[in-house]
Design a protein around this motif. Structure first.
Motif, PDB file in Angstrom:
ATOM      1  N   MET A   2     -12.271  -2.913  51.527  1.00 36.07           N
ATOM      2  CA  MET A   2     -11.817  -3.791  50.450  1.00 36.07           C
ATOM      3  C   MET A   2     -10.667  -4.668  50.931  1.00 36.07           C
ATOM      4  SD  MET A   2     -10.138  -2.828  46.796  1.00 36.07           S
ATOM      5  CE  MET A   2     -11.457  -1.920  46.011  1.00 36.07           C
ATOM      6  N   ILE A  12     -10.705  -8.759  50.991  1.00 36.36           N
ATOM      7  CA  ILE A  12      -9.734  -9.522  50.186  1.00 36.36           C
ATOM      8  C   ILE A  12      -8.883 -10.422  51.084  1.00 36.36           C
ATOM      9  CG2 ILE A  12      -7.636  -9.262  48.776  1.00 36.36           C
ATOM     10  CD1 ILE A  12      -9.047  -6.893  47.372  1.00 36.36           C
ATOM     11  N   ASN A  42     -10.915 -13.395  52.186  1.00 35.58           N
ATOM     12  CA  ASN A  42     -11.050 -14.322  51.065  1.00 35.58           C
ATOM     13  C   ASN A  42      -9.769 -15.117  50.830  1.00 35.58           C
ATOM     14  OD1 ASN A  42     -10.592 -14.605  47.815  1.00 35.58           O
ATOM     15  ND2 ASN A  42     -12.704 -15.051  48.393  1.00 35.58           N
ATOM     16  N   GLN A  84       3.832  -3.237  41.347  1.00 37.51           N
ATOM     17  CA  GLN A  84       3.836  -4.241  40.268  1.00 37.51           C
ATOM     18  C   GLN A  84       5.188  -4.321  39.575  1.00 37.51           C
ATOM     19  OE1 GLN A  84       0.259  -3.408  37.850  1.00 37.51           O
ATOM     20  NE2 GLN A  84      -0.609  -5.264  38.728  1.00 37.51           N
ATOM     21  N   VAL A 107       1.275 -10.496  40.149  1.00 31.84           N
ATOM     22  CA  VAL A 107       1.268  -9.355  41.061  1.00 31.84           C
ATOM     23  C   VAL A 107      -0.057  -8.611  40.893  1.00 31.84           C
ATOM     24  CG1 VAL A 107       2.537  -7.371  41.922  1.00 31.84           C
ATOM     25  CG2 VAL A 107       3.774  -9.222  40.777  1.00 31.84           C
ATOM     26  N   VAL A 128      -3.232  -5.902  41.927  1.00 32.40           N
ATOM     27  CA  VAL A 128      -3.691  -4.688  42.580  1.00 32.40           C
ATOM     28  C   VAL A 128      -5.166  -4.889  42.914  1.00 32.40           C
ATOM     29  CG1 VAL A 128      -4.065  -2.200  42.378  1.00 32.40           C
ATOM     30  CG2 VAL A 128      -2.088  -3.262  41.265  1.00 32.40           C
ATOM     31  N   ASN A 129      -5.507  -4.713  44.164  1.00 27.48           N
ATOM     32  CA  ASN A 129      -6.908  -4.743  44.613  1.00 27.48           C
ATOM     33  C   ASN A 129      -7.691  -5.994  44.199  1.00 27.48           C
ATOM     34  OD1 ASN A 129      -6.345  -2.300  45.764  1.00 27.48           O
ATOM     35  ND2 ASN A 129      -7.472  -1.058  44.273  1.00 27.48           N
ATOM     36  N   ALA A 130      -7.060  -7.160  44.372  1.00 24.96           N
ATOM     37  CA  ALA A 130      -7.774  -8.417  44.145  1.00 24.96           C
ATOM     38  C   ALA A 130      -7.115  -9.506  44.983  1.00 24.96           C
ATOM     39  CB  ALA A 130      -7.761  -8.791  42.663  1.00 24.96           C
ATOM     40  N   SER A 131      -7.843 -10.584  45.183  1.00 22.90           N
ATOM     41  CA  SER A 131      -7.367 -11.686  46.019  1.00 22.90           C
ATOM     42  C   SER A 131      -6.306 -12.518  45.305  1.00 22.90           C
ATOM     43  CB  SER A 131      -8.559 -12.568  46.394  1.00 22.90           C
ATOM     44  OG  SER A 131      -8.124 -13.758  47.016  1.00 22.90           O
ATOM     45  N   PHE A 177      -6.852 -15.921  42.938  1.00 24.44           N
ATOM     46  CA  PHE A 177      -7.156 -16.054  41.503  1.00 24.44           C
ATOM     47  C   PHE A 177      -6.027 -16.709  40.703  1.00 24.44           C
ATOM     48  CE2 PHE A 177     -10.191 -12.593  42.541  1.00 24.44           C
ATOM     49  CZ  PHE A 177     -11.342 -13.181  42.049  1.00 24.44           C
ATOM     50  N   ARG A 207     -11.272 -11.008  32.233  1.00 22.65           N
ATOM     51  CA  ARG A 207     -12.008 -12.193  32.666  1.00 22.65           C
ATOM     52  C   ARG A 207     -13.476 -11.840  32.930  1.00 22.65           C
ATOM     53  NH1 ARG A 207     -11.158 -16.436  31.352  1.00 22.65           N
ATOM     54  NH2 ARG A 207     -11.940 -17.416  33.227  1.00 22.65           N
ATOM     55  N   ASN A 248     -15.198 -11.920  35.499  1.00 25.32           N
ATOM     56  CA  ASN A 248     -15.406 -11.161  36.738  1.00 25.32           C
ATOM     57  C   ASN A 248     -14.841  -9.741  36.673  1.00 25.32           C
ATOM     58  OD1 ASN A 248     -12.703 -11.667  36.762  1.00 25.32           O
ATOM     59  ND2 ASN A 248     -12.678 -12.849  38.666  1.00 25.32           N
ATOM     60  N   LEU A 305     -11.733  -8.849  36.073  1.00 29.52           N
ATOM     61  CA  LEU A 305     -10.287  -8.745  36.301  1.00 29.52           C
ATOM     62  C   LEU A 305      -9.583  -8.599  34.959  1.00 29.52           C
ATOM     63  CD1 LEU A 305      -9.061 -11.448  38.875  1.00 29.52           C
ATOM     64  CD2 LEU A 305      -9.114  -8.973  39.180  1.00 29.52           C
ATOM     65  N   ILE A 352      -6.166  -9.172  33.113  1.00 25.79           N
ATOM     66  CA  ILE A 352      -4.923  -9.905  33.293  1.00 25.79           C
ATOM     67  C   ILE A 352      -4.013  -9.623  32.118  1.00 25.79           C
ATOM     68  CG2 ILE A 352      -3.861 -12.189  33.530  1.00 25.79           C
ATOM     69  CD1 ILE A 352      -6.347 -13.190  34.816  1.00 25.79           C
ATOM     70  N   ILE A 390      -2.186  -8.200  37.419  1.00 22.66           N
ATOM     71  CA  ILE A 390      -3.638  -8.333  37.494  1.00 22.66           C
ATOM     72  C   ILE A 390      -4.221  -7.070  38.118  1.00 22.66           C
ATOM     73  CG2 ILE A 390      -5.554  -9.730  38.340  1.00 22.66           C
ATOM     74  CD1 ILE A 390      -2.195 -11.337  38.344  1.00 22.66           C
ATOM     75  N   TYR A 391      -5.167  -6.470  37.394  1.00 22.54           N
ATOM     76  CA  TYR A 391      -5.759  -5.198  37.790  1.00 22.54           C
ATOM     77  C   TYR A 391      -7.173  -5.445  38.304  1.00 22.54           C
ATOM     78  CZ  TYR A 391      -1.854  -3.655  34.913  1.00 22.54           C
ATOM     79  OH  TYR A 391      -0.600  -3.486  34.385  1.00 22.54           O
ATOM     80  N   GLY A 392      -7.379  -5.287  39.610  1.00 17.57           N
ATOM     81  CA  GLY A 392      -8.676  -5.561  40.195  1.00 17.57           C
ATOM     82  C   GLY A 392      -9.374  -4.324  40.726  1.00 17.57           C
ATOM     83  N   GLU A 393     -10.620  -4.543  41.135  1.00 16.14           N
ATOM     84  CA  GLU A 393     -11.404  -3.482  41.776  1.00 16.14           C
ATOM     85  C   GLU A 393     -12.046  -4.053  43.027  1.00 16.14           C
ATOM     86  OE1 GLU A 393     -13.332  -1.279  37.967  1.00 16.14           O
ATOM     87  OE2 GLU A 393     -13.462  -3.468  38.022  1.00 16.14           O
ATOM     88  N   GLY A 394     -11.290  -4.931  43.703  1.00 20.07           N
ATOM     89  CA  GLY A 394     -11.815  -5.540  44.919  1.00 20.07           C
ATOM     90  C   GLY A 394     -12.322  -6.959  44.719  1.00 20.07           C
ATOM     91  N   GLN A 395     -12.030  -7.571  43.581  1.00 21.70           N
ATOM     92  CA  GLN A 395     -12.532  -8.930  43.310  1.00 21.70           C
ATOM     93  C   GLN A 395     -12.014  -9.965  44.321  1.00 21.70           C
ATOM     94  OE1 GLN A 395     -11.656  -6.838  40.913  1.00 21.70           O
ATOM     95  NE2 GLN A 395     -12.836  -7.193  39.042  1.00 21.70           N
ATOM     96  N   VAL A 396     -12.927 -10.837  44.734  1.00 19.45           N
ATOM     97  CA  VAL A 396     -12.569 -11.991  45.551  1.00 19.45           C
ATOM     98  C   VAL A 396     -13.136 -13.231  44.875  1.00 19.45           C
ATOM     99  CG1 VAL A 396     -12.456 -10.721  47.738  1.00 19.45           C
ATOM    100  CG2 VAL A 396     -14.621 -11.750  46.987  1.00 19.45           C
ATOM    101  N   ARG A 397     -12.625 -14.386  45.305  1.00 16.28           N
ATOM    102  CA  ARG A 397     -13.009 -15.633  44.642  1.00 16.28           C
ATOM    103  C   ARG A 397     -13.995 -16.409  45.494  1.00 16.28           C
ATOM    104  NH1 ARG A 397      -8.733 -20.289  42.790  1.00 16.28           N
ATOM    105  NH2 ARG A 397     -10.295 -21.738  42.017  1.00 16.28           N
TER     106      ARG A 397
END
Lengths: 419, 419
Positions: free
Chosen positions: A244, A248, A251, A359, A367, A369-372, A375, B106, B108, B110, B112, B412-419
């Motif tokens: 992951m 990220i 990306n 965070q 800020v 967690v686990n995203a690019s 966004f 969102r 995807n 995410l 926010i 922002i709380y993700g699970e590996g999201q990329v754009r």
């Protein structure tokens, strides 16, 4: 000469401020009608816009502008159609004007209500991207604000014709005359004049490089919203999912390296550096990313270029990435709070406690967690178009949609109350 | 010498900024405990505060300060007890830190979320009122901000001892060391240094006279929130209840003429001027208010002093009122938007349409129907204590409570999201 510039710019601001009073009272329907008319005008007048743009391009080539600069300057039929679509998209956004912020009754029976109202007159100082002209005018009008724009000399012919087409279409569709002003004077003293007009201009938003923004922040007595500088970090925790993390980072670095939400520095926990760094470097190289590593990085991957102190404070805007190994998350947080520009920061981790701590302790607009970091953008955040990304703390922080172009007003309903 | 001042003030700001990082993470309970300890310290150390204040008063008398200035400077056991009570009241206010501003998911996936966080380090530049020291420190700490204060030379001994007692009590009760900084240098260059420290100070709030505020607005590269100048108007419509109008004008002019929400100019619709003006003048004279009227006023009441152009732009801060007869409400609105300071404006009317039009068209922080302008105040608005009343449009407008001392942060709380 200076006196003339002063008079011209001041008169433009005065006219716009006057128009802003009527503009503030228009309904959403009236403003949307104008936005559609403006979009239509761009499309029907594409040939004369392209002609003006060709002249700017010619000047640009003679001045020896870089290929990247020339590309930013270039307009095509398709790009003008995108501008028009952008205006229609702005028309489709919810109008924040008149929305309630709070409302309550006081013990003495006074009803106090607070609503959103336009700021008044917004100054935009920008560089060579002509699309900013349409975006900024559209967003300001939709939020009930008059606008005074001052674009860079490179795009002066394109911007002049764009602003004139848009202002005319807006006025024909019912926007008060004078609400859209474009300063044609490319001499820097025009900017100096704008920055002193706090009697008429309510806020200045500079859009462009770090030099422009610094000059405006340091010299304007009109309040300023700082935008755009992005030194973004991704911290790869020792509890990270390495796949992951790689996905990220690739990306965030490679999809659009020139934009402000691209990553510039990756921080890696020492506990996983031996395993993760070689994997990451291999992947980055396949995307032609130049890596500049700290001493520890260079020990693990001896073919890396050694980063200097300057690298940690640099927004490359290019396929270059600095990488540093940290002993723990506290060092990562300190590094980010020291070198970050307060834009977007991310942690990659599977540890709840570390995610929460990151965070809470990182001081930035966004800020993750686990995203690019990519966004951080008005559209991606669900605000529609944006006028910029604020990296300051006052008034607006992060992507600025229409709400960031409003202020508030308290309305108090009495029945003769005295204090 | 200048270099020394620069070093001293910069080091103070640096220390406060460092402390602000920890302070931002304290719970409300921890901050309230400190506020109570600070209140207690003021009470137990009243004798040494009074001693320092006596020295300031002596200096003030020798310098020939006016009686009003000396009164503002004076501390008594009772006034110190009021300061302590003020701190306890701040402790009782809701803590805005961590409150949600928005939250959504969102497309995807995410999540926010946007929450309130402290601004960081707040600079307060103020004049001779020592009570500002306790108020400002209390409000900044409660909202999780560090504070650097620079008071005027007149109250330097009082403010130095107050700040030192409060800083010590705060630190003993768990506030990070360095969070409260008082600049003891009365030389103006200390203010100049503060205004350049945008690396450390997040916002400067000047509190004092128009001269101080103008100097800070024009010279600070740290963002500024303008406060306090109040040229407030009351427009008496031809549909007004004249008894109500008189009662409100007397209240707004005479209860505390020195404060910024007092009325300075009354505008009277010509349709009722012949009847209303003599009534009003008689009443005002019984309150010893000096009236300066326009030419039409002087025709109706020949014993009035004639107002000059300067009167319309003056905040008297005294028992003086300018009065002007207008041909219609539009003239009143134009006059207000031209001469008002954007603080508080009122209409007295029984006409719904006029009330609505006035509230829509007048550009000010607070627009009243049938109530006294004196209500523009943090307590009266239900916000508890206030750090000042903003007359600018950016960030905060009107009475500034604790929320005005916050900014926001997107999580922002993700699970590996990329754009």
């Amino acid at each position: 000469m200076d006196l003339d510039i002063n008079t011209i710019v001041t008169e433009q601001a005065k006219a716009a401020k006057k128009a802003s009073k009527k503009l503030a009272l228009l309904s959403s329907a009236e403003k949307n009608k104008a936005l559609y008319a403006m979009a239509h005008a761009l499309e029907t007048k594409t040939p004369i816009i392209l002609k003006a743009n060709m002249l700017d391009m010619e000047d640009g080539r003679q001045k020896g502008l870089s290929a990247a600069m020339l590309d930013r300057l270039l307009l095509t039929t398709e790009r003008i159609a995108q501008m028009a679509d952008g205006l229609r998209q702005i028309a489709s956004l919810d109008d924040p004007i008149g929305n309630g912020i709070m409302s309550h009754r006081r013990p003495n029976g006074l009803d106090i209500r607070c609503i959103r109202v336009p700021l008044g007159l917004i100054g935009i100082i920008y560089e060579a991207r002509p699309n900013v002209t349409a975006d900024a005018i559209g967003l300001c009008l939709k939020s009930g604000n008059a606008v005074i724009l001052r674009g860079g000399s490179e795009a002066i012919k394109s911007n002049t014709i764009l602003a004139s087409i848009l202002a005319e279409a807006a006025h024909s569709a019912g926007i008060p005359e004078g609400a859209v002003q474009f300063v044609k004077i490319t001499d820097h003293s025009a900017v100096d004049v704008m920055m002193r007009l706090n009697k008429y201009i309510d806020v200045i938003i500079p859009r462009g490089g770090a030099g422009l923004i610094k000059r405006v922040v340091e010299n304007s007595i009109v309040p300023v919203i700082e935008t755009g500088v992005g030194i973004c970090h991704i911290y790869v925790d020792d509890k990270a999912n390495m796949d992951m993390a790689t996905k990220i980072i690739i990306n965030a670095k490679t999809t659009r390296p020139a934009v402000c939400n691209a990553v510039e520095t990756v921080l890696i926990h020492q506990g996983i550096a031996n395993e993760f760094l070689p994997l990451l470097c291999e992947k980055l190289k396949s995307y032609k990313v130049e890596i500049r590593g700290c001493e520890k990085c260079c020990q693990i991957c001896p073919d890396l270029k050694l980063a200097t102190d300057e690298d940690w404070a640099t927004e490359y805007g290019d396929l270059i990435l600095s990488v540093k190994i940290v002993t723990d998350m506290d060092e990562a947080i300190d590094h980010i709070n020291n070198f970050g520009s307060g834009h977007s920061e991310a942690i990659i981790t599977d540890c709840y406690t570390n995610a929460l701590k990151f965070q809470k302790n990182v001081d930035a607009a966004a800020v993750y967690v686990n995203a690019s970091t990519r966004f951080t953008d008005g559209n991606e955040f669900g605000f529609g178009a944006e006028i910029g990304i604020s990296t300051q703390k006052l008034h607006a922080r992060g992507p600025m949609g229409l709400e960031a172009l409003t202020t508030m007003k308290y309305l108090i309903y009495g029945e003769g109350q005295v204090r």
